[in-house]
Write a protein that holds these residues in place. Structure first.
Motif, short mmCIF file in Angstrom:
data_model
loop_
_atom_site.label_atom_id
_atom_site.label_comp_id
_atom_site.label_asym_id
_atom_site.label_seq_id
_atom_site.Cartn_x
_atom_site.Cartn_y
_atom_site.Cartn_z
N PRO A 46 0.57 -1.20 -0.08
CA PRO A 46 0.01 -0.49 0.03
C PRO A 46 0.92 1.62 -0.30
O PRO A 46 0.38 1.93 -0.45
CB PRO A 46 -0.78 0.05 1.01
CG PRO A 46 -0.82 -1.35 1.17
CD PRO A 46 0.17 -2.38 1.37
N ASN B 207 -6.75 -5.14 9.64
CA ASN B 207 -7.46 -4.39 7.99
C ASN B 207 -7.04 -2.66 8.67
O ASN B 207 -6.77 -2.24 7.68
CB ASN B 207 -7.85 -5.01 7.61
CG ASN B 207 -7.27 -6.61 6.73
OD1 ASN B 207 -6.79 -6.34 7.02
ND2 ASN B 207 -8.43 -7.01 6.44
N LYS B 208 -8.16 -2.66 9.96
CA LYS B 208 -7.91 -0.84 9.77
C LYS B 208 -7.23 -0.14 10.74
O LYS B 208 -7.55 0.52 9.85
CB LYS B 208 -9.37 -0.85 10.95
CG LYS B 208 -10.93 -1.55 10.51
CD LYS B 208 -11.81 -1.30 11.58
CE LYS B 208 -13.77 -1.64 11.22
NZ LYS B 208 -14.26 -1.80 12.26
N ARG C 104 -4.99 0.11 7.76
CA ARG C 104 -5.88 1.43 6.34
C ARG C 104 -5.44 2.83 6.80
O ARG C 104 -4.95 3.75 6.68
CB ARG C 104 -6.60 1.27 6.69
CG ARG C 104 -7.29 -0.11 4.95
CD ARG C 104 -8.72 0.51 4.77
NE ARG C 104 -9.58 -0.25 6.19
CZ ARG C 104 -10.18 -1.28 5.89
NH1 ARG C 104 -10.04 -2.72 5.58
NH2 ARG C 104 -10.87 -1.75 6.69
N GLU D 182 -2.38 6.02 5.48
CA GLU D 182 -3.90 7.08 4.84
C GLU D 182 -2.41 8.19 5.90
O GLU D 182 -2.37 8.83 5.93
CB GLU D 182 -5.10 6.96 5.81
CG GLU D 182 -5.64 7.74 5.65
CD GLU D 182 -7.05 7.86 6.20
OE1 GLU D 182 -7.66 9.08 6.82
OE2 GLU D 182 -7.92 6.87 5.37
#
Length: 280
Positions: free
Chosen positions: A97, A270-271, A274, A278
């Motif tokens: 990512p 996963n949260k 992310r 971010e």
């Protein structure tokens, strides 16, 4: 806890307490050695993303430290820092990512961890490692750090000039070194006289007391923007160490609290992934 681990701990307890009868100092020296020694190296199969990494090296106190790099020349440099008895390989899900965002990603196996040389590590040595990587491959703008890596990056930034251009994502950071020492002494059932000698060793080795190795103390010199992710059920780096910081509502820190993830599941969630990507 597995039977073999219980037997090993019971053996160490008996050995150290027997030693303490004759010499508090020698018992403290052995306890300090245990405190600085990772007894487990991850045997997890290397993640596929590591096949695409440049494999580089830095020298730290005469030891060869493995450094991995992806997307050299990216728009922003991010460094991943693992915790005690962990390795860069455990943070593979952050790499793709970040590369997709156009970032250059750097990760290192700290001394005595992963593929790097060495048998012991201390906080000053981890800080030296970060400094060596930044000197050779920096400047680095962003850092993502778990556990032991968290307190290390805060202490590194405390030692250099920086501003709010720097971003740090702390995931379950080891907030107070004194808490980790307390846990060790409870586990080994050593008395306060041995603890006193242990403290003397810390001062002899690093020139400061264990209270110095504290994120709350070091934060007074930190100007970076910080995302702090912590689980309420963390039994390794307890939320009780974090609450005094949260209650001060520092302007440069954003807190994210989770539940039932503990100390290790949190960075795989996963949260959390992310949110960290971010933020960085």
């Amino acid at each position: 806890m597995k039977l073999a681990q219980k037997l090993a701990i019971n053996y160490l307890r008996a050995r150290l307490n027997f030693t303490a009868v004759f010499s508090k100092r020698k018992a403290a020296e052995k306890a300090f050695e245990i405190f600085c020694t990772p007894y487990h190296r991850s045997k997890k199969k290397e993640a596929p993303i590591f096949e695409k990494a440049e494999r580089l090296f830095v020298q730290v106190d005469g030891k060869q430290v493995f450094v991995y790099r992806w997307n050299k020349g990216g728009i922003r440099k991010v460094m991943i820092l693992h915790g005690f008895e962990s390795s860069a390989n455990n943070f593979d899900r952050y790499i793709s990512p970040l590369v997709k965002k156009g970032y250059e990603v750097i990760a290192a196996d700290a001394p005595a961890h992963g593929n790097s040389e060495g048998k012991q590590i201390s906080l000053p040595v981890y800080v030296k490692t970060i400094a060596a990587v930044c000197q050779q491959f920096g400047p680095i703008d962003s850092f993502m750090a778990h556990s032991f890596g968290g307190i290390a990056i805060v202490h590194y930034l405390e030692s250099i000039s920086h501003d709010d251009h720097i971003r740090i994502a702390l995931i379950a950071p080891a907030t107070e070194t004194a808490t980790a020492i307390d846990s060790l002494f409870r586990l080994l059932q050593l008395d306060e006289k041995v603890r006193s000698e242990f403290e003397k060793i810390i001062i002899e080795r690093g020139g400061v007391s264990s209270d110095h190795y504290s994120i709350p103390r070091a934060l007074k010199q930190i100007h970076a923007r910080i995302l702090w992710v912590h689980d309420e059920d963390d039994d390794i780096t307890p939320i009780s160490d974090v609450m005094p910081i949260m209650n001060q509502h520092p302007a440069n820190i954003e807190f994210m609290l989770t539940k039932e993830l503990g100390h290790r599941k949190i960075y795989r969630d996963n949260k959390v992934v992310r949110k960290v990507v971010e933020f960085l």
